[in-house]
Design a protein around this motif. Structure first.
Motif, short mmCIF file in Angstrom:
data_model
loop_
_atom_site.label_atom_id
_atom_site.label_comp_id
_atom_site.label_asym_id
_atom_site.label_seq_id
_atom_site.Cartn_x
_atom_site.Cartn_y
_atom_site.Cartn_z
N LEU B 62 0.84 -1.20 0.00
CA LEU B 62 0.00 0.00 0.00
C LEU B 62 0.87 1.24 0.00
O LEU B 62 0.59 2.22 -0.71
CB LEU B 62 -0.93 -0.01 1.22
CG LEU B 62 -2.07 -1.04 1.14
CD1 LEU B 62 -2.82 -1.08 2.46
CD2 LEU B 62 -3.02 -0.71 -0.01
N VAL B 63 1.97 1.17 0.77
CA VAL B 63 2.92 2.29 0.76
C VAL B 63 3.48 2.49 -0.63
O VAL B 63 3.59 3.59 -1.15
CB VAL B 63 4.05 2.03 1.78
CG1 VAL B 63 5.13 3.09 1.67
CG2 VAL B 63 3.48 1.98 3.19
N TRP B 64 3.84 1.30 -1.25
CA TRP B 64 4.40 1.34 -2.60
C TRP B 64 3.42 2.00 -3.57
O TRP B 64 3.80 2.78 -4.44
CB TRP B 64 4.73 -0.08 -3.05
CG TRP B 64 5.33 -0.17 -4.42
CD1 TRP B 64 6.63 -0.06 -4.74
CD2 TRP B 64 4.62 -0.37 -5.65
NE1 TRP B 64 6.81 -0.16 -6.08
CE2 TRP B 64 5.58 -0.36 -6.68
CE3 TRP B 64 3.26 -0.53 -5.99
CZ2 TRP B 64 5.26 -0.53 -8.02
CZ3 TRP B 64 2.94 -0.71 -7.33
CH2 TRP B 64 3.94 -0.71 -8.32
N LEU B 65 2.09 1.66 -3.41
CA LEU B 65 1.07 2.25 -4.28
C LEU B 65 1.10 3.76 -4.19
O LEU B 65 1.00 4.46 -5.20
CB LEU B 65 -0.32 1.75 -3.88
CG LEU B 65 -0.89 0.55 -4.61
CD1 LEU B 65 -2.35 0.34 -4.21
CD2 LEU B 65 -0.82 0.75 -6.12
N GLY B 66 1.26 4.25 -2.93
CA GLY B 66 1.32 5.70 -2.72
C GLY B 66 2.50 6.31 -3.47
O GLY B 66 2.37 7.31 -4.18
N TYR B 67 3.67 5.66 -3.34
CA TYR B 67 4.86 6.14 -4.07
C TYR B 67 4.63 6.10 -5.57
O TYR B 67 4.96 7.03 -6.30
CB TYR B 67 6.08 5.26 -3.73
CG TYR B 67 6.81 5.68 -2.47
CD1 TYR B 67 7.96 6.46 -2.58
CD2 TYR B 67 6.36 5.31 -1.21
CE1 TYR B 67 8.64 6.82 -1.44
CE2 TYR B 67 7.03 5.66 -0.07
CZ TYR B 67 8.18 6.42 -0.18
OH TYR B 67 8.87 6.79 0.92
N GLY B 71 4.58 8.71 -8.87
CA GLY B 71 5.61 8.52 -9.89
C GLY B 71 6.98 8.28 -9.31
O GLY B 71 7.99 8.51 -9.96
N ARG B 72 7.07 7.78 -8.06
CA ARG B 72 8.38 7.54 -7.45
C ARG B 72 8.47 6.10 -6.95
O ARG B 72 8.99 5.84 -5.86
CB ARG B 72 8.59 8.52 -6.29
CG ARG B 72 8.88 9.92 -6.78
CD ARG B 72 8.60 10.95 -5.72
NE ARG B 72 9.23 10.61 -4.43
CZ ARG B 72 8.84 11.12 -3.27
NH1 ARG B 72 7.82 11.97 -3.22
NH2 ARG B 72 9.44 10.80 -2.16
N ALA B 73 7.98 5.18 -7.76
CA ALA B 73 7.91 3.77 -7.36
C ALA B 73 9.27 3.21 -6.99
O ALA B 73 9.39 2.34 -6.11
CB ALA B 73 7.29 2.94 -8.48
N ASN B 74 10.34 3.67 -7.66
CA ASN B 74 11.68 3.13 -7.42
C ASN B 74 12.17 3.42 -6.00
O ASN B 74 12.98 2.69 -5.46
CB ASN B 74 12.67 3.71 -8.41
CG ASN B 74 12.39 3.22 -9.81
OD1 ASN B 74 11.71 2.19 -9.97
ND2 ASN B 74 12.88 3.92 -10.81
N GLU B 75 11.68 4.49 -5.41
CA GLU B 75 12.18 4.87 -4.09
C GLU B 75 11.43 4.16 -2.95
O GLU B 75 11.84 4.23 -1.80
CB GLU B 75 12.04 6.38 -3.89
CG GLU B 75 12.87 7.17 -4.89
CD GLU B 75 12.42 8.63 -4.96
OE1 GLU B 75 11.90 9.14 -3.96
OE2 GLU B 75 12.59 9.23 -6.04
N ALA B 76 10.35 3.48 -3.30
CA ALA B 76 9.51 2.86 -2.26
C ALA B 76 10.26 1.75 -1.55
O ALA B 76 11.09 1.07 -2.16
CB ALA B 76 8.24 2.32 -2.90
N PRO B 77 10.00 1.53 -0.24
CA PRO B 77 10.58 0.38 0.47
C PRO B 77 9.98 -0.91 -0.09
O PRO B 77 8.79 -0.94 -0.42
CB PRO B 77 10.17 0.62 1.91
CG PRO B 77 8.96 1.47 1.84
CD PRO B 77 9.10 2.32 0.63
N ARG B 78 10.83 -1.96 -0.20
CA ARG B 78 10.35 -3.22 -0.76
C ARG B 78 10.07 -4.20 0.34
O ARG B 78 10.86 -4.36 1.27
CB ARG B 78 11.42 -3.83 -1.69
CG ARG B 78 11.59 -3.06 -2.97
CD ARG B 78 10.35 -3.20 -3.85
NE ARG B 78 10.16 -4.54 -4.32
CZ ARG B 78 10.67 -4.99 -5.47
NH1 ARG B 78 11.36 -4.20 -6.25
NH2 ARG B 78 10.47 -6.23 -5.84
#
Lengths: 539, 214
Positions: B62-67, B71-78
């Motif tokens: 869900l956090v990744w979805l927000g990123y 438009g900053r998907a690459n910076e999201a925690p995995r």
């Protein structure tokens, strides 16, 4: 008859007794001590030029070549001393000085004597620092033979073959030293009928067959003992095949039949297997028209023969001269004993091929006429049986009601050929054809049953001199095609005749066929670099 | 000695074994504690472990979805370590990985191969099929008219590479051999010769066109 004189000698500490005049090389084969050799061939005169077969003999001034030394009483021979091994290694080194070592593109690789002996007796790097001598490559000696001068080790086996076996004298060695070459005399080409043998006996890949060139690596081939059906000599051959396809035909040594050799026509005999094949049964009987399964077709034949049985005088059977002894035996029993027809004869299946010569080829282009006759496929003279010409005349007059033709080539017996055949067969109420070729008779017959070609079945053949040879099934027949033995035994059973057996091995006892030696089952894949890949004894 | 065959030997409480560099301990049912033998509590404990990982990943997703929305998907925690192949690929693939084959070329683009069948002989999967032909240049003499590799049968052992006397066949690191049609998984001579390092870096070249997606 005078007794054969023998001598006793000692080879590697073992006593051997051989006929006088035997060479030391042949005598050492008896005890299994293999003496390596290039130029010696048991079917050719001794030359002694390769120096590979040198052995030590006690009392001799220097180690002699074993191929040209006759055995003598009390001789003590040693074939594996350090001195002999050193001589072999240096002979190998000299032979390889100018050899191109292009084994990856050489067709002989895998059955090459130079390759094998290098692994056994040399196994070291070349010390030559200069460029190798270059000689002509890809010289076409004829349409069948290609010569590569660089690979040649000048053993003169091929030269001696054309001098002594075919006596055509085409080949010779020209020049001397490292410029020496095998050449065709007068710049012509090889013109004898046995020229493929020079590629067989070539110990290296200098002479290769155009036919086999680049077709297959030899270690992929499976080997099956067979015979050549090209003429009544019945040369014993080995069919080299892979993926249900014969790739080449090689002669198999049989002293009383063909020796070491075979003719070029026999080399091409496997090309006939796929041509003009009858692949599915055809039935044109009223009420049974259209496509038929093998089972239905066999039933139709049984029905036709059951009808013909009521008037055996009006039934005639013509046998194939390409059939095996076992099939002919069943054929004779079925028609002579069960159906009691007096009219039985054998015909020529084929008349294509070389004319007769004084080496091997005979005038009869059928392998087993003698055998089929010997098994009893002859007109019954006591009951006024008709021969082949008589049967055809009777057909023409309308006296024959049912005609059974086994094998192709009946039209060759009529001067008018195919058109006359149609006329003759139109007077016969029921024609049954049994054969592997899609012959004119197969197209005109009421029932036509496909059978396997000779390479697809077991059987024995009797050649023109009355010698029996056995041919082993090498290929799988086309799907649904059953062998004549099975078909004839089935008909015999359906017509309530005596049972004589349904397999080759059961019938071989009755026909006196020599049973083939059981070869060890081939390895799954045999990429053997150290042993002779073909697994057959090399001359 | 098998302890079942010889009852005199004491039964070991547990067995330790090194497999693939890791120590595994196998315990007999007899040395489980009473709590463990009750079964249900231990199952629930296992479910709580997998469940907590699941909810953690879902939260992170869900956090990744927000990123991603920003438009900053690459910076999201995995969360999970799964690599989303084929959109993503592992960056740590070894350089000596054995993948798709290539045929090396002479300077004029013809195959280096002399059709000696050594690779086909060495191949344990029998997936190399060669037909040799007579080359117009007598210096070359023999060359492959047909050179097919059934890549779906290939086990990537590299024996072909090792058997080749003229360095004509090599295995690249490219492991993209998947396809939806078996027919397209037979690589022919021209395809094997079409290998081009710069092209491979840009895109994956498939024989017979791009595979159909899902």
């Amino acid at each position: 008859m005078s007794e054969i004189k023998t001598v006793t000698l000692t080879i590697d500490g073992r006593q051997v007794t051989v006929p006088a005049g035997t060479s030391v090389l042949e005598a050492s084969k008896v005890i299994g001590a293999e003496v390596p050799h290039f130029c010696y061939h048991p079917g050719l005169p001794v030359d002694g030029n390769c120096r590979m077969c040198i052995v030590e003999i006690d009392g001799a001034r220097r180690p002699p070549v074993s191929c040209a030394t006759s055995c003598a009483d009390g001789m003590v021979v040693r074939t594996d001393t350090a001195a002999v091994k050193a001589i072999r290694a240096s002979v190998m080194e000299f032979l390889l000085v100018n050899h191109p070592i292009d084994c990856p593109i050489c067709d002989k690789a895998g059955e090459c004597m130079l390759q094998d002996y290098y692994m056994q007796h040399d196994r070291k790097r070349s010390e030559l620092r200069d460029e190798k001598v270059h000689k002509p490559r890809l010289v076409k000696f004829s349409d069948r033979i290609v010569f590569n001068g660089e690979r040649c080790i000048l053993c003169t086996r091929c030269v001696r073959f054309t001098e002594n076996v075919t006596r055509t004298h085409e080949l010779g060695i020209v020049n001397r030293g490292d410029r020496a070459l095998v050449e065709v005399a007068g710049g012509g080409s090889l013109h004898n009928r046995y020229q493929d043998n020079v590629a067989d006996i070539c110990p290296v890949g200098a002479l290769t067959k155009t036919d086999f060139r680049f077709k297959k690596r030899v270690w992929f081939l499976k080997h099956t003992d067979s015979i050549c059906p090209g003429c009544s000599r019945g040369c014993n051959v080995v069919l080299d095949h892979d993926k249900n396809e014969v790739v080449r035909v090689m002669p198999r040594f049989r002293a009383e039949v063909n020796g070491h050799w075979m003719c070029d026509e026999g080399r091409d005999i496997h090309k006939r297997i796929g041509v003009d094949r009858l692949l599915a049964p055809r039935v044109k009987l009223p009420g049974r028209e259209g496509g038929a399964t093998p089972e239905e077709a066999l039933e139709a034949v049984a029905e036709v023969l059951g009808e013909a049985r009521k008037t055996p005088d009006r039934l005639a059977a013509i046998a194939s001269s390409w059939g095996t002894n076992e099939e002919a035996f069943l054929f004779a029993k079925l028609f002579g004993e069960t159906l009691r027809t007096p009219h039985m004869d054998v015909k020529s299946d084929s008349d294509e091929g070389y004319p007769e010569d004084d080496v091997l080829h005979t005038a009869d282009h059928n392998p087993n006429r003698a055998g089929v006759v010997a098994q009893g496929v002859v007109p019954n003279d006591k009951k006024g049986g008709l021969g082949l010409a008589g049967i055809l005349d009777a057909c023409r007059r309308g006296d024959i009601q049912c005609l059974v033709v086994w094998g192709p080539g009946l039209s060759g017996h009529l001067p008018g050929g195919e058109s006359e055949l149609a006329l003759v067969l139109s007077k016969v109420a029921r024609v049954v054809y049994l054969g592997w070729k899609d012959d004119p008779v197969a197209r005109l017959a009421h029932v036509a049953l496909p059978t396997p070609a000779w390479a697809e079945k077991d059987g024995s053949y009797t050649n023109c001199d009355g010698i029996k040879s056995t041919s082993v099934r090498a290929l799988d027949p086309p799907p649904g095609v059953r062998g004549e033995i099975e078909v004839l035994a089935d008909l015999q059973a359906r017509l309530k005749g005596r049972s004589y057996g349904r397999t080759f091995r059961e019938l071989a006892a009755k026909t006196g066929a020599p049973l083939p030696p059981r070869r060890p089952a081939p390895a799954l894949r045999q990429p053997s670099l150290y042993r002779h890949a073909s697994g057959v004894a090399r001359p | 000695m098998n302890p079942l065959l010889n009852p005199k030997l004491p039964e070991p409480a547990y067995k330790e074994e090194f497999t693939a560099g890791r120590l595994f301990t196998y315990r007999n049912p007899s040395d489980l504690t009473l709590w463990e033998r009750l079964y249900v509590p231990e199952v629930l404990r296992g479910l709580s472990i997998t469940g907590s990982i699941f909810f953690k990943n879902m939260g992170l997703w869900l956090v990744w979805l927000g990123y991603w929305a920003r438009g900053r998907a690459n910076e999201a925690p995995r969360g999970a370590v799964t690599v989303y192949y084929p959109e993503e690929e592992r960056p740590d693939m070894t350089k000596v990985n054995r993948g798709k084959h290539i045929l090396t070329q002479r300077l004029n683009g013809e195959p280096q191969c002399v059709a000696c069948y050594m690779c086909a002989t060495a191949c344990p999967a029998w997936c190399i099929h060669i037909d040799a032909g007579e080359h117009p240049d007598p210096a070359i003499e023999k060359y492959p008219v047909r050179f097919d590799i059934e890549i779906d049968k290939c086990i990537f052992c590299g024996y072909c590479e090792e058997a080749c006397p003229v360095d004509a066949i090599r295995l690249t690191t490219d492991y993209h051999t998947v396809d939806y049609l078996r027919e397209r998984m037979v690589y022919d001579r021209d395809y094997l010769l079409s290998w081009n390092p710069t092209k491979v870096q840009q895109e994956h070249v498939y024989p017979g066109g791009e595979p159909r997606r899902g």
